[in-house]
Design an enzyme around this catalytic site. Structure first.
Site, short mmCIF file in Angstrom:
data_model
loop_
_atom_site.label_atom_id
_atom_site.label_comp_id
_atom_site.label_asym_id
_atom_site.label_seq_id
_atom_site.Cartn_x
_atom_site.Cartn_y
_atom_site.Cartn_z
N LEU A 63 0.85 -1.19 0.00
CA LEU A 63 0.00 0.00 0.00
C LEU A 63 0.89 1.24 0.00
CD1 LEU A 63 -2.59 -1.15 2.71
CD2 LEU A 63 -2.69 -1.48 0.25
N LYS A 166 15.22 0.65 2.49
CA LYS A 166 14.45 1.10 1.32
C LYS A 166 14.40 2.63 1.25
CE LYS A 166 11.52 1.23 -2.10
NZ LYS A 166 11.96 0.99 -3.47
N LYS A 234 7.43 10.83 -0.09
CA LYS A 234 7.15 10.13 1.17
C LYS A 234 8.39 9.35 1.63
CE LYS A 234 5.64 6.19 0.52
NZ LYS A 234 5.97 4.79 0.35
P1 NDP Z 1 -0.30 2.60 -6.36
O1 NDP Z 1 -0.73 3.98 -6.05
O2 NDP Z 1 -0.19 2.15 -7.77
O3 NDP Z 1 -1.30 1.55 -5.64
C1 NDP Z 1 -1.70 1.73 -4.32
C2 NDP Z 1 -2.57 0.56 -3.91
O4 NDP Z 1 -2.94 0.73 -2.53
C3 NDP Z 1 -3.90 0.47 -4.68
O5 NDP Z 1 -4.25 -0.89 -4.79
C4 NDP Z 1 -4.87 1.24 -3.77
O6 NDP Z 1 -6.22 0.81 -3.92
C5 NDP Z 1 -4.37 0.80 -2.43
N1 NDP Z 1 -4.70 1.73 -1.34
C6 NDP Z 1 -4.38 3.04 -1.25
N2 NDP Z 1 -4.78 3.55 -0.07
C7 NDP Z 1 -5.40 2.53 0.59
C8 NDP Z 1 -6.03 2.42 1.85
N3 NDP Z 1 -6.08 3.46 2.70
N4 NDP Z 1 -6.55 1.23 2.22
C9 NDP Z 1 -6.48 0.17 1.38
N5 NDP Z 1 -5.89 0.20 0.16
C10 NDP Z 1 -5.35 1.37 -0.22
O7 NDP Z 1 1.07 2.38 -5.57
P2 NDP Z 1 2.33 1.47 -5.97
O8 NDP Z 1 1.86 0.09 -6.23
O9 NDP Z 1 3.16 2.20 -6.95
O10 NDP Z 1 3.14 1.52 -4.57
C11 NDP Z 1 2.79 0.70 -3.47
C12 NDP Z 1 3.97 0.74 -2.49
O11 NDP Z 1 5.14 0.21 -3.13
C13 NDP Z 1 4.31 2.17 -2.01
O12 NDP Z 1 4.70 2.13 -0.67
C14 NDP Z 1 5.50 2.54 -2.93
O13 NDP Z 1 6.31 3.51 -2.32
C15 NDP Z 1 6.17 1.20 -3.11
N6 NDP Z 1 6.97 1.03 -4.33
C16 NDP Z 1 6.52 1.46 -5.56
C17 NDP Z 1 7.30 1.27 -6.70
C18 NDP Z 1 6.87 1.71 -8.06
O14 NDP Z 1 7.73 1.74 -8.98
N7 NDP Z 1 5.61 2.06 -8.30
C19 NDP Z 1 8.61 0.61 -6.62
C20 NDP Z 1 8.94 0.12 -5.31
C21 NDP Z 1 8.16 0.36 -4.22
P3 NDP Z 1 -7.19 1.47 -5.02
O15 NDP Z 1 -7.03 0.64 -6.26
O16 NDP Z 1 -8.55 1.36 -4.41
O17 NDP Z 1 -6.75 2.91 -5.20
#
Ligand code: NDP
Length: 297
Positions: A63, A166, A234
């Protein structure tokens, strides 16, 4: 057979969870349910309610923040089976991870912080770098599942240390990206062919992951949504929080964290992290970084 659950099917979670389906039953849950149903149809996972994920032996979360994970933990904690392992792949806060681990321990469950690096491309390929904080024995039990999406899975210390590593990784990436943007903005003002400059820097000592992998696209003004600027800001904030926790002084990291906040505020909510270059361009007052724009004289 181990049942896994994956909560949070965003840019990272969606492809990560797809690999788990090869190893056994995989329950998926997403706040917006259509995404979980799409996953089930595409990969053979099973879209379930949040409460049903408590039946899994290993629960993965990915998340945006530790606070988001906390919200799900509050709801699931009373329902968990003893022996459950909660693997949080969010780029989270070490202090939050330690608190969540304690709460889980009181319920007879265990916690690993297992943030990842490699982006959606690495997640799809199953080659992510995974930095794990937690007990070795717990990691060994969860390892086959983590290795389904991880090319490098390394324990870096007790609970919270995966998140700490990280945060440092990402603030380093931000420093390189920002500094490269400043350098190129200054070169542009001097009539340099930016495409040629990038090629020669990538064959020289100033190159970095950012100059090699991100700048070729930035110079073509390609900003595909990949990793949100808000998430990078963040992460830099977490790195700074960790410096403050050990009463250290890290002015370069602090400045980077503040600059990222300013850049984030100037861009749309979904802006990709590479779009920080637009803020740097504005600091230089004019022009965009477009390859090949050199004076022919
Ligand atoms: P996204 O914004 O693509 O996805 C976020 C996900 O979390 C969605 O499934 C969203 O659901 C869900 N979500 C958001 N808020 C809530 C909540 N309050 N309760 C429940 N579900 C929630 O993020 P990423 O996948 O890009 O990133 C996820 C994590 O991984 C972060 O911590 C990021 O820093 C890390 N990360 C990201 C990378 C990247 O390249 N993108 C690489 C490495 C790490 P919904 O579909 O309903 O919005």
């Amino acid at each position: 057979m181990t049942t896994a659950a994956f909560l949070g099917l965003g840019a990272m979670g969606y492809p990560m969870a797809s690999h788990l389906t090869r190893l056994g039953e995989t329950l998926v849950w997403n706040r917006t349910p259509g995404r979980a149903e799409q996953h089930a149809a595409e990969f053979g996972s099973r879209a379930v309610t949040l409460e049903e994920t408590a039946q899994a032996d290993v629960i993965f979360t990915c998340l945006p923040t530790s606070d988001d994970v906390e919200g799900l933990l509050d709801r699931l904690l009373p329902l968990l089976k003893p022996g459950t392992i909660w693997v949080d792949c969010t780029s989270g806060r070490p202090a939050a991870g330690r608190e969540q681990a304690q709460r889980l321990q009181q319920a007879g469950a265990a916690f690993l912080d297992a943030p990842v690096s490699g982006g959606p491309t690495g997640a799809k390929a199953g080659t992510l770098a995974v930095m794990v904080g937690g007990e070795t024995e717990v990691l060994e039990r969860a390892r086959p599942l983590i290795e389904s999406f991880g090319g490098t899975v390394l324990r870096v210390g007790p609970v919270g240390t995966g998140f700490a590593v990280k945060a440092v990784n990402n603030v380093l990436m931000a420093v390189h990206l920002w500094a490269t943007a400043e350098g190129f903005a200054s070169l542009q003002q001097q009539g340099v062919d930016l495409d040629a400059a990038l090629s020669v820097i990538n064959a020289s000592s100033g190159r970095s992951f950012s100059s090699e992998n991100k700048f070729p696209k930035i110079l073509k003004r390609e900003f595909a949504p990949f990793f949100k600027l808000s998430l990078l800001a963040k992460d830099a904030g977490i790195a700074l929080e960790n410096v403050q926790e050990v009463r250290g002084s890290a002015p370069l990291l602090a400045q980077t964290a503040m600059l990222l906040r300013a850049a984030q505020a100037s861009q749309s909510e979904d802006a990709d992290h590479a779009e920080l270059v637009k803020f740097v361009e504005a600091m230089f007052g004019h022009g965009t970084l477009i390859a090949g724009e050199a004076s022919s004289s």
